[in-house]
Write a protein that holds these residues in place. Structure first.
Motif, PDB file in Angstrom:
ATOM      1  N   GLY A  94       0.795  -1.224   0.000  1.00 44.93           N
ATOM      2  CA  GLY A  94       0.000   0.000   0.000  1.00 44.93           C
ATOM      3  C   GLY A  94       0.829   1.277   0.000  1.00 44.93           C
ATOM      4  O   GLY A  94       0.384   2.300   0.518  1.00 44.93           O
ATOM      5  N   LYS A  95       2.029   1.224  -0.579  1.00 42.77           N
ATOM      6  CA  LYS A  95       2.859   2.437  -0.648  1.00 42.77           C
ATOM      7  C   LYS A  95       2.260   3.474  -1.580  1.00 42.77           C
ATOM      8  O   LYS A  95       2.449   4.661  -1.381  1.00 42.77           O
ATOM      9  CB  LYS A  95       4.277   2.096  -1.104  1.00 42.77           C
ATOM     10  CG  LYS A  95       5.078   1.352  -0.060  1.00 42.77           C
ATOM     11  CD  LYS A  95       6.558   1.434  -0.338  1.00 42.77           C
ATOM     12  CE  LYS A  95       7.051   0.264  -1.104  1.00 42.77           C
ATOM     13  NZ  LYS A  95       8.504   0.242  -1.250  1.00 42.77           N
ATOM     14  N   THR A  96       1.542   3.012  -2.607  1.00 44.85           N
ATOM     15  CA  THR A  96       0.926   3.962  -3.537  1.00 44.85           C
ATOM     16  C   THR A  96      -0.588   3.811  -3.520  1.00 44.85           C
ATOM     17  O   THR A  96      -1.122   2.734  -3.246  1.00 44.85           O
ATOM     18  CB  THR A  96       1.433   3.749  -4.977  1.00 44.85           C
ATOM     19  OG1 THR A  96       1.167   2.411  -5.377  1.00 44.85           O
ATOM     20  CG2 THR A  96       2.921   4.038  -5.085  1.00 44.85           C
ATOM     21  N   LYS A  97      -1.273   4.902  -3.821  1.00 45.66           N
ATOM     22  CA  LYS A  97      -2.738   4.881  -3.901  1.00 45.66           C
ATOM     23  C   LYS A  97      -3.125   4.218  -5.208  1.00 45.66           C
ATOM     24  O   LYS A  97      -2.495   4.435  -6.236  1.00 45.66           O
ATOM     25  CB  LYS A  97      -3.294   6.305  -3.848  1.00 45.66           C
ATOM     26  CG  LYS A  97      -3.020   6.997  -2.545  1.00 45.66           C
ATOM     27  CD  LYS A  97      -3.559   8.408  -2.571  1.00 45.66           C
ATOM     28  CE  LYS A  97      -3.181   9.123  -1.284  1.00 45.66           C
ATOM     29  NZ  LYS A  97      -3.614  10.508  -1.289  1.00 45.66           N
ATOM     30  N   ARG A  98      -4.169   3.444  -5.172  1.00 52.74           N
ATOM     31  CA  ARG A  98      -4.631   2.748  -6.381  1.00 52.74           C
ATOM     32  C   ARG A  98      -5.083   3.750  -7.423  1.00 52.74           C
ATOM     33  O   ARG A  98      -5.764   4.710  -7.117  1.00 52.74           O
ATOM     34  CB  ARG A  98      -5.769   1.805  -6.052  1.00 52.74           C
ATOM     35  CG  ARG A  98      -5.311   0.606  -5.295  1.00 52.74           C
ATOM     36  CD  ARG A  98      -6.483  -0.351  -5.118  1.00 52.74           C
ATOM     37  NE  ARG A  98      -5.983  -1.549  -4.486  1.00 52.74           N
ATOM     38  CZ  ARG A  98      -6.032  -2.724  -5.054  1.00 52.74           C
ATOM     39  NH1 ARG A  98      -6.554  -2.881  -6.231  1.00 52.74           N
ATOM     40  NH2 ARG A  98      -5.562  -3.776  -4.431  1.00 52.74           N
ATOM     41  N   GLN A 102       0.132   7.960  -6.693  1.00 55.79           N
ATOM     42  CA  GLN A 102       0.730   8.816  -5.658  1.00 55.79           C
ATOM     43  C   GLN A 102       1.062   7.977  -4.430  1.00 55.79           C
ATOM     44  O   GLN A 102       0.402   6.992  -4.133  1.00 55.79           O
ATOM     45  CB  GLN A 102      -0.224   9.942  -5.271  1.00 55.79           C
ATOM     46  CG  GLN A 102      -0.442  10.952  -6.352  1.00 55.79           C
ATOM     47  CD  GLN A 102      -1.407  12.036  -5.891  1.00 55.79           C
ATOM     48  OE1 GLN A 102      -2.261  11.821  -5.058  1.00 55.79           O
ATOM     49  NE2 GLN A 102      -1.253  13.211  -6.480  1.00 55.79           N
ATOM     50  N   ARG A 103       2.091   8.425  -3.709  1.00 54.34           N
ATOM     51  CA  ARG A 103       2.526   7.675  -2.535  1.00 54.34           C
ATOM     52  C   ARG A 103       1.639   7.973  -1.330  1.00 54.34           C
ATOM     53  O   ARG A 103       1.278   9.113  -1.078  1.00 54.34           O
ATOM     54  CB  ARG A 103       3.973   8.007  -2.197  1.00 54.34           C
ATOM     55  CG  ARG A 103       4.936   7.412  -3.230  1.00 54.34           C
ATOM     56  CD  ARG A 103       6.384   7.652  -2.913  1.00 54.34           C
ATOM     57  NE  ARG A 103       6.962   6.821  -1.888  1.00 54.34           N
ATOM     58  CZ  ARG A 103       7.309   5.556  -2.041  1.00 54.34           C
ATOM     59  NH1 ARG A 103       7.070   4.930  -3.163  1.00 54.34           N
ATOM     60  NH2 ARG A 103       7.884   4.884  -1.066  1.00 54.34           N
ATOM     61  N   ASN A 104       1.283   6.904  -0.613  1.00 55.35           N
ATOM     62  CA  ASN A 104       0.584   7.044   0.659  1.00 55.35           C
ATOM     63  C   ASN A 104       1.587   7.432   1.732  1.00 55.35           C
ATOM     64  O   ASN A 104       2.767   7.078   1.636  1.00 55.35           O
ATOM     65  CB  ASN A 104      -0.066   5.715   1.062  1.00 55.35           C
ATOM     66  CG  ASN A 104      -1.383   5.468   0.375  1.00 55.35           C
ATOM     67  OD1 ASN A 104      -2.166   6.394   0.195  1.00 55.35           O
ATOM     68  ND2 ASN A 104      -1.627   4.228  -0.016  1.00 55.35           N
ATOM     69  N   PRO A 105       1.150   8.113   2.791  1.00 53.41           N
ATOM     70  CA  PRO A 105       2.067   8.372   3.907  1.00 53.41           C
ATOM     71  C   PRO A 105       2.493   7.055   4.552  1.00 53.41           C
ATOM     72  O   PRO A 105       1.738   6.072   4.528  1.00 53.41           O
ATOM     73  CB  PRO A 105       1.247   9.222   4.879  1.00 53.41           C
ATOM     74  CG  PRO A 105      -0.140   9.247   4.363  1.00 53.41           C
ATOM     75  CD  PRO A 105      -0.163   8.667   2.999  1.00 53.41           C
ATOM     76  N   LYS A 106       3.695   7.025   5.125  1.00 48.10           N
ATOM     77  CA  LYS A 106       4.245   5.781   5.695  1.00 48.10           C
ATOM     78  C   LYS A 106       3.325   5.168   6.752  1.00 48.10           C
ATOM     79  O   LYS A 106       3.321   3.958   6.938  1.00 48.10           O
ATOM     80  CB  LYS A 106       5.637   6.024   6.286  1.00 48.10           C
ATOM     81  CG  LYS A 106       6.710   6.136   5.240  1.00 48.10           C
ATOM     82  CD  LYS A 106       8.089   6.145   5.843  1.00 48.10           C
ATOM     83  CE  LYS A 106       9.118   6.193   4.725  1.00 48.10           C
ATOM     84  NZ  LYS A 106      10.478   6.119   5.218  1.00 48.10           N
ATOM     85  N   LYS A 108       0.266   4.717   6.604  1.00 50.88           N
ATOM     86  CA  LYS A 108      -0.770   3.904   5.952  1.00 50.88           C
ATOM     87  C   LYS A 108      -0.212   2.630   5.320  1.00 50.88           C
ATOM     88  O   LYS A 108      -0.963   1.797   4.839  1.00 50.88           O
ATOM     89  CB  LYS A 108      -1.506   4.728   4.894  1.00 50.88           C
ATOM     90  CG  LYS A 108      -2.351   5.816   5.494  1.00 50.88           C
ATOM     91  CD  LYS A 108      -3.284   6.388   4.469  1.00 50.88           C
ATOM     92  CE  LYS A 108      -4.206   7.396   5.158  1.00 50.88           C
ATOM     93  NZ  LYS A 108      -5.310   7.778   4.282  1.00 50.88           N
ATOM     94  N   TRP A 109       1.110   2.478   5.303  1.00 51.38           N
ATOM     95  CA  TRP A 109       1.703   1.285   4.730  1.00 51.38           C
ATOM     96  C   TRP A 109       1.448   0.096   5.652  1.00 51.38           C
ATOM     97  O   TRP A 109       1.481   0.223   6.875  1.00 51.38           O
ATOM     98  CB  TRP A 109       3.206   1.433   4.546  1.00 51.38           C
ATOM     99  CG  TRP A 109       3.642   2.480   3.570  1.00 51.38           C
ATOM    100  CD1 TRP A 109       2.860   3.326   2.853  1.00 51.38           C
ATOM    101  CD2 TRP A 109       4.991   2.802   3.240  1.00 51.38           C
ATOM    102  NE1 TRP A 109       3.634   4.148   2.078  1.00 51.38           N
ATOM    103  CE2 TRP A 109       4.949   3.854   2.300  1.00 51.38           C
ATOM    104  CE3 TRP A 109       6.216   2.315   3.634  1.00 51.38           C
ATOM    105  CZ2 TRP A 109       6.092   4.410   1.752  1.00 51.38           C
ATOM    106  CZ3 TRP A 109       7.362   2.865   3.093  1.00 51.38           C
ATOM    107  CH2 TRP A 109       7.293   3.912   2.158  1.00 51.38           C
TER     108      TRP A 109
END
Length: 168
Positions: A94-98, A102-106, A108-109
């Motif tokens: 889940g590093k990037t939004k589907r 764009q990258r998710n904040p750490k 949310k990983w």
């Protein structure tokens, strides 16, 4: 989803598990061993090309990369391998939004434990060499810039460098 280079996703009892794919894991170990022993990225690329080792893009059969003529080992591909924590057993989901990339904040990983391909010590030695290289790579430039290699891009974390351009 696809597994990082050196791994495969296998389905066992309706669950997706990640396991080491040894033909690629050998290449990952070689890249780290060569780099930590002092071999430069360009020489690593030459070794991989000479041995005709398929790139991660070729392994995943990415048509856009082949069409653009970029299916070859590159400095950025080597640096991505050397920076990937998955190889020490820490895969982040889940590093990037589907959809938008764009990258998710750490925060949310989702951290998933996977079998390590290399030891933590080798990974840390590679990170130390990369950091040292960022600070001392002055021989490639015509001019010496005060902050070159000491500041990084906020998005990709690569070192900033100064370049010159001659307008004709």
């Amino acid at each position: 989803p696809h597994a990082p280079y050196g791994y495969r996703i296998v389905k066992i009892d309706d669950r997706n598990l990640i396991e080491i794919y040894e033909p690629e894991a050998v290449i990952v170990r070689d890249i780290f061993t060569w780099y930590v022993s002092g071999i430069g990225v360009n020489e690593i690329i030459t070794k991989l090309r000479t041995k005709q080792i398929p790139t991660p893009a070729e392994v995943r059969n990415l048509p856009a990369k082949k069409k653009a003529g970029r299916c070859d080992w590159s400095r950025s591909t080597i640096h991505k391998v050397l920076s990937n924590q998955t190889y020490v057993g820490k895969w982040h989901w889940g590093k990037t939004k589907r959809g938008n990339g764009q990258r998710n904040p750490k925060e949310k990983w989702l951290s998933v434990e996977v079998p390590p391909i290399i030891d933590q010590e080798i990974f840390e030695a590679a990170q130390a060499r990369k950091q040292e290289s960022r600070l001392t790579r002055r021989g490639y430039r015509k001019f010496d810039y005060l902050l070159s290699g000491r500041i990084t891009c906020g998005r990709c974390k690569h070192a900033m460098v100064g370049l010159t351009n001659t307008i004709k």
